[in-house]
Design a protein around this motif. Structure first.
Motif: not given
Length: 91
Positions: A1-30
């Motif tokens: 089964m395919t697994e990816y890394g999810a990240r929860l960060s407050n580093s961009f503008h101090g707001e909380w953001e969750l994103y999933v690192i996939t094999d796509r370009m970073s601009l296309e990460w969910p």
């Protein structure tokens, strides 16, 4: 089964953001913005955001936290990471 890394960060503008690192370009990460600087999104809020993005926590996965100093007074950036997989096991 395919697994990816999810990240929860407050580093961009101090707001909380969750994103999933996939094999796509970073601009296309969910990604999902919680639209706030505090409080930290709860486990349920993170699970709901992952579901909206088409992912779930991998079996046995837990959120792991890291602190990074910013060099600005006492401010730190928080980063949580967890292993996720596509919802329903899809690739």
């Amino acid at each position: 089964m395919t697994e990816y890394g999810a990240r929860l960060s407050n580093s961009f503008h101090g707001e909380w953001e969750l994103y999933v690192i996939t094999d796509r370009m970073s601009l296309e990460w969910p990604e999902h913005s919680f639209g706030r600087t505090g409080p930290i999104p709860t486990l349920q809020e993170r699970a709901d955001a992952l579901t909206r993005l088409g992912f779930v926590l991998a079996d046995g996965a837990e959120w792991e936290w890291q602190e990074s100093p910013t060099g600005v007074m006492d401010r730190v950036e928080l980063l949580a990471s967890a292993t996720v997989q596509p919802k329903g096991g899809a690739a």
